[in-house]
Write an enzyme that holds these catalytic residues in place. Structure first.
Site, PDB file in Angstrom:
ATOM      1  N   PRO A 316       0.802  -1.240   0.000  1.00 45.56           N
ATOM      2  CG  PRO A 316       0.006  -0.975   2.180  1.00 45.56           C
ATOM      3  CD  PRO A 316       0.799  -1.911   1.309  1.00 45.56           C
ATOM      4  CB  CYS A 317       3.112   2.798  -2.460  1.00 48.50           C
ATOM      5  SG  CYS A 317       2.214   2.584  -3.980  1.00 48.50           S
TER       6      CYS A 317
END
Ligand SMILES: [Zn+2]
Length: 350
Positions: A316-317
């Site tokens: 989850p950048c």
């Protein structure tokens, strides 16, 4: 993303050739492979054969080519000759990688072409050509392995350009490569737009939005690092991520368990692992992330590693924002980042 009720509305506008809808949507016609503006004079397709897009680029990436009758890439009342010429030149060689030199051969000034194109479509000519080329590769991926096998057996249909475009982006067909590795690529529809997943039998290597900037380069890097050819198809990790994404978008999944393979430096891998430790519904700043991995001064490198992530949503950048609360960048576009953060807050609050 186009909601179901809008599809009905757009279809009605299409039937009515309603000029009010000009520029609001484009329609891809599955039976012919072209995309049109709402007011196209051609015979109207059945509803079930229509796919609707908000931008021409999305239609291109979904592998549709511009209709020759309504010319969706030109202003309705004012067809620029330069633009028209360029669109036609691309259609003759959709697999080609365009450079400034090529404009000169068409006796077109590159900067004029760039300006006019950008003005009309909000993307440069090179971006257009890339979207078209990528779309062709995606068409093969959307068609799936059965179709590809049939084509391999029967010899590719008509234009060899299509095969070239696919193999230039995704690698040569395995039969031509000897004993190389094979990765499989699938098209996954999500509420945030189509994604492409690439995996072997063991792990997922890439999960990206189809319209992500730089996707072609990412795919190329993946091919080189794994010394693989990519062909359309499914593997177990792709089935797994498809199932998990559905659950995630339904708000029923907080952790992805599909096995992944990280192709990055040890530092990048550390950052990606750390990203996965951020609880759903929360965000971190680049500085906080850098501090967590014990490198508080390396937040720029952390930001770069964040941007180099090839497993969108899963790693989850999008949960990393600026210290002042600004969203900062996102390869898949800021609107998606915002959507994901809001969606995850709801899941986190359950
Ligand atoms: Zn048309």
């Amino acid at each position: 993303m186009i909601k179901t009720e809008h599809k009905q509305e757009y279809y009605q506008a299409l039937i009515d050739k309603n000029t009010d809808y000009e520029g609001l949507f484009y329609v891809g016609v599955k039976t012919t492979g072209v995309f049109c503006r709402p007011t196209c004079p051609a015979r109207k397709p059945k509803f079930e054969n229509c796919e609707f897009y908000e931008t021409a680029k999305q239609a291109l990436l979904a592998s549709f080519r511009p209709c020759k009758r309504c010319r969706p890439l030109s202003h309705p009342n004012q067809v620029s000759e330069v633009v028209q010429m360029l669109v036609e030149a691309i259609e003759e060689q959709p697999e080609k990688r365009w450079k400034d030199m090529d404009f000169r051969q068409l006796s077109i000034d590159a900067s004029t072409a760039r300006r006019q194109f950008k003005k009309r479509f909000g993307m440069t000519f090179v971006e257009y050509a890339r979207a078209r080329r990528m779309g062709i590769a995606m068409k093969q991926i959307r068609a799936g392995e059965n179709v590809i096998e049939a084509q391999l057996t029967a010899g590719y249909e008509s234009s060899s350009g299509f095969r070239d475009a696919f193999s230039r982006i995704m690698g040569s067909a395995p039969s031509l490569m000897g004993s190389s590795n094979i990765l499989k690529a699938s098209w996954l529809d999500t509420p945030l737009g189509p994604m492409v997943a690439i995996a072997d039998d063991e792990a997922l290597y890439l999960l990206e939005f189809v319209d992500r900037r730089g996707l072609e380069r990412e795919v190329e890097r993946l091919r080189q690092r794994t010394k693989s050819a990519i062909i359309p198809g499914y593997t177990q990790p792709i089935h797994s991520i498809e199932h998990e994404l559905n659950q995630y978008f339904d708000g029923k999944l907080t952790h992805f368990l599909t096995p992944v393979c990280y192709l990055g430096s040890p530092f990048q891998q550390k950052v990606w692992e750390q990203l996965r430790q951020i609880p759903i519904g929360e965000t971190r700043s680049y500085l906080e992330l850098a501090t967590t991995i014990g490198r508080p001064t390396a937040f720029r490198a952390v930001a770069q590693a964040n941007g180099a992530n090839q497993l969108a949503i899963m790693v989850p950048c999008h949960r990393v924002i600026n210290s002042n609360g600004d969203l900062a960048g996102y390869g898949g576009g800021i609107a998606r980042k915002q959507w994901l953060i809001n969606h995850e807050k709801q899941i986190g609050n359950k």
